[in-house]
Design a protein around this motif. Structure first.
Motif, PDB file in Angstrom:
ATOM      1  N   UNK B 374      25.585 -79.696 -47.019  1.00  0.00           N
ATOM      2  CA  UNK B 374      25.639 -80.571 -45.844  1.00  0.00           C
ATOM      3  C   UNK B 374      24.501 -80.237 -44.900  1.00  0.00           C
ATOM      4  N   UNK B 375      24.073 -81.262 -44.178  1.00  0.00           N
ATOM      5  CA  UNK B 375      23.077 -81.072 -43.125  1.00  0.00           C
ATOM      6  C   UNK B 375      23.492 -81.862 -41.891  1.00  0.00           C
ATOM      7  N   UNK B 376      22.876 -81.498 -40.785  1.00  0.00           N
ATOM      8  CA  UNK B 376      23.165 -82.171 -39.514  1.00  0.00           C
ATOM      9  C   UNK B 376      21.911 -82.089 -38.655  1.00  0.00           C
ATOM     10  N   UNK B 377      21.778 -82.973 -37.661  1.00  0.00           N
ATOM     11  CA  UNK B 377      20.629 -82.863 -36.761  1.00  0.00           C
ATOM     12  C   UNK B 377      20.656 -81.522 -36.022  1.00  0.00           C
ATOM     13  N   UNK B 378      19.519 -80.855 -35.988  1.00  0.00           N
ATOM     14  CA  UNK B 378      19.423 -79.601 -35.250  1.00  0.00           C
ATOM     15  C   UNK B 378      18.817 -79.837 -33.877  1.00  0.00           C
TER      16      UNK B 378
END
Lengths: 399, 399
Positions: B374-378
């Protein structure tokens, strides 16, 4: 049988020797054994640091040989007058100590093993449908409860708030539970864990289970009724589960072993105990409300035994850990005066209990005190006590 | 932004800094922070013994100020070249360390918070009835899972055995599950506990939750279907729950916060988040089966937020403990390619997934490997990674 001056009829004779954790003014928590009206300070008497850890877990993890060795030593100490001088200085009156949660609870599983309870609850809550779900006679139904809110006897029972919806209402409302109930249960404490992927067979109970306690699985029936489909009880149970402070060694219940009820359908091999030594247990519970005896649930009537519960719990490869607690579920017998919960005793409020002074109770009111006790045949010919689990209801807190 | 030579597009930049527990040849388990392709040995770099305990629990228990202080210190160390000489000796290549379960899990609660998942599952498993139960839109449904079988990513998934009964059969049979499934979820790790009797308000998430991980709640659908009425899932879930080794601090997800979906019915005040800062999170999950991308579940579509889950979990006064883990439940979006479980993706076997080479899958077969990332805006403008949770299915063991 003991050089100790034991009170007549004590349930804490030398054939019991239950373990608990206590503190006294000026001492940290330590392990003790109850005998008569006294507690033997095991840390001081044995010099073994395992008894100063504040829970039974480290000692339980040592396994059945260590449990048997200490029990033999204690029996010798307490029966042979030659040891009196050594042992007596480490006895303290029970009235002078504070008892604590005996076990650091790892996972808590609650079963639903009393057929009389399951059927009566089905009749009360789902009239017109079969009282038992189709799986009930094939496996011991259970679920995981909240280990972090397992607390020792005497912990106040703060009335929980939450969502509940009456059938006639369009939407749920929020507020203190109006159906606070008790569940009188027997709990089993795991001493020796198991490896992930390795089921414990039906014959494995005594290798893993250290001892037995009493459990009151406080329940908010209105919260539970609204939340429990489809994933089971959650907030209706998780606010508090009380346990008795003394863990009775499984071996102390050897004289209480009885055959379980006849099985109505053939069981799959991993649950079929017809060819094993039976693990029914002739424990008689008593439930008191403000001191009045309201029920005497007979644990021997429980359909599924602890050995079957443990075999089922692990048959998928789930690992056990030291400190796991699994409980029987509400113990109810077939008679009216043998139900282990108020929802059964009052038929969900249709037939309230009448207490002295004409007071009535369908569910618990603020200030009510519930006390559950139990006894079983001991190996010494009398009855041994499982102690007590108590709690007094306090008003809901403003939120 | 860092003096470190970070790989292009790394999800472990200085705006992430997730915590985990690692060991290397010759070292005991200790806390580290992932940055690029390296792990920073916090025990060595800070000299603080809290990082040598083998789990994050003791550090998490210190609370949000301590978390923020260490994060500020690490950010300074990793961005200001003046610290290079001090920090660089404590960096180890990730490829040379072993990652362990980061948290000693206290209680594990699994929610059921994705409306798309609940509705799709209802359509697939109970056609002809309303897909959502009457309570679903009023509260985040959840249940307790088995904390003792939460394991780190990479732990083998031994196919569990148990009872299952096809509708046409008269009685259950015993054997290895034929419907082994995945559930792609996001988990929240509690750092700071709460007192028995004191609910955590909707605004309390950041005071209690330390960070976020990925969860694969492996499920045996046939076992689950037979056992779960009336007390919920038990053996169908308790054999294994896998978590990612890196716990991403909640503050690292600040740029991922988004409004949750519109609420279809008014919520009771303790769950009504219309006037609070939103805790929807724009995390995109990816599920791979033997390397093939089979789904991209969007966590932002989840109906109930972690803040609502925590408020609900504690509204009855249930206490939190350091190490409690609560997970979202399967994350599914509205599209076919966004479902977080195989039972949805294959419509319970009616429409098997087609993999390269013409292989098909309805449920997992022995040897299959599942990888969830999973990824998300940093906060740095790119995307941060939540790492991965993987597992390979092994054949059932002879019982």
């Amino acid at each position: 049988m003991s050089w100790l001056d034991l009170p007549p009829g004590t349930g804490f004779g030398v054939d019991n020797l239950p373990y608990g954790v206590f503190s006294a003014p000026g001492t940290a928590r330590r392990t003790g054994v109850a005998v008569g009206d006294a507690v033997l300070d095991l840390a001081a008497a044995t010099g073994d640091d395992v008894h100063t850890t504040g829970s039974l877990n480290a000692f339980m993890a040592r396994g059945p040989r260590a449990w048997a060795a200490l029990r033999a030593q204690l029996t010798g100490w307490l029966t042979d007058p030659a040891h009196r001088g050594r042992v007596e200085p480490h006895l303290r009156p029970l009235s002078e100590v504070v008892l604590h949660l005996p076990v650091e609870v790892a996972d808590y599983v609650d079963f639903y093993s009393s057929r009389h309870h399951a059927e009566e609850l089905g009749r009360v809550l789902r009239p017109g449908t079969p009282p038992l779900t189709p799986n009930w006679l094939h496996l011991p139904i259970g679920y995981h409860g909240r280990a972090g809110t397992v607390a020792v006897s005497g912990t106040p029972v703060v009335r929980p708030s939450g969502q509940r919806k009456a059938p006639a209402d369009d939407a749920p409302t929020f507020g203190p539970t109006q159906r606070l109930d008790v569940e009188a249960e027997v709990g089993f404490v795991v001493g020796v864990g198991s490896d992930l992927g390795t089921p414990v067979p039906l014959t494995g109970l005594a290798e893993h289970v250290f001892g037995v306690c009493l459990v009151n699985d406080w329940s908010a029936r209105d919260l539970q009724a609204w939340e429990y489909v489809p994933l089971g009880p959650f907030l209706g149970k998780s606010f508090l589960t009380s346990v008795s402070p003394w863990v009775v060694p499984l071996v102390a219940l050897e004289a209480a072993r009885v055959p379980p009820p006849a099985r109505e359908v053939p069981l799959l091999p991993y649950l079929d105990d017809t060819l094993t030594e039976p693990w029914g247990l002739d424990i008689t519970l008593e439930v008191r409300l403000d001191g009045e005896l309201v029920s005497r649930p007979p644990f021997a009537s429980t359909y599924w035994t602890a050995a079957q519960q443990l075999a089922h719990l692990t048959v998928n490869g789930a690992a056990l850990r030291t400190g796991d607690l699994f409980a029987s579920g509400t113990v109810s017998g077939p008679e009216d005066g043998q139900r282990g919960s108020l929802v059964e005793l009052s038929r969900a409020g249709e037939r309230p209990l009448v207490l002295p002074g004409g007071r009535t109770r369908s569910f618990l009111e603020d200030g009510d005190e519930v006390r559950i006790t139990a006894t079983a045949p001991g190996t010494g010919g009398g009855r041994i006590s499982l102690g007590e689990v108590t709690g007094r209801v306090e008003a809901a807190r403003a939120s």
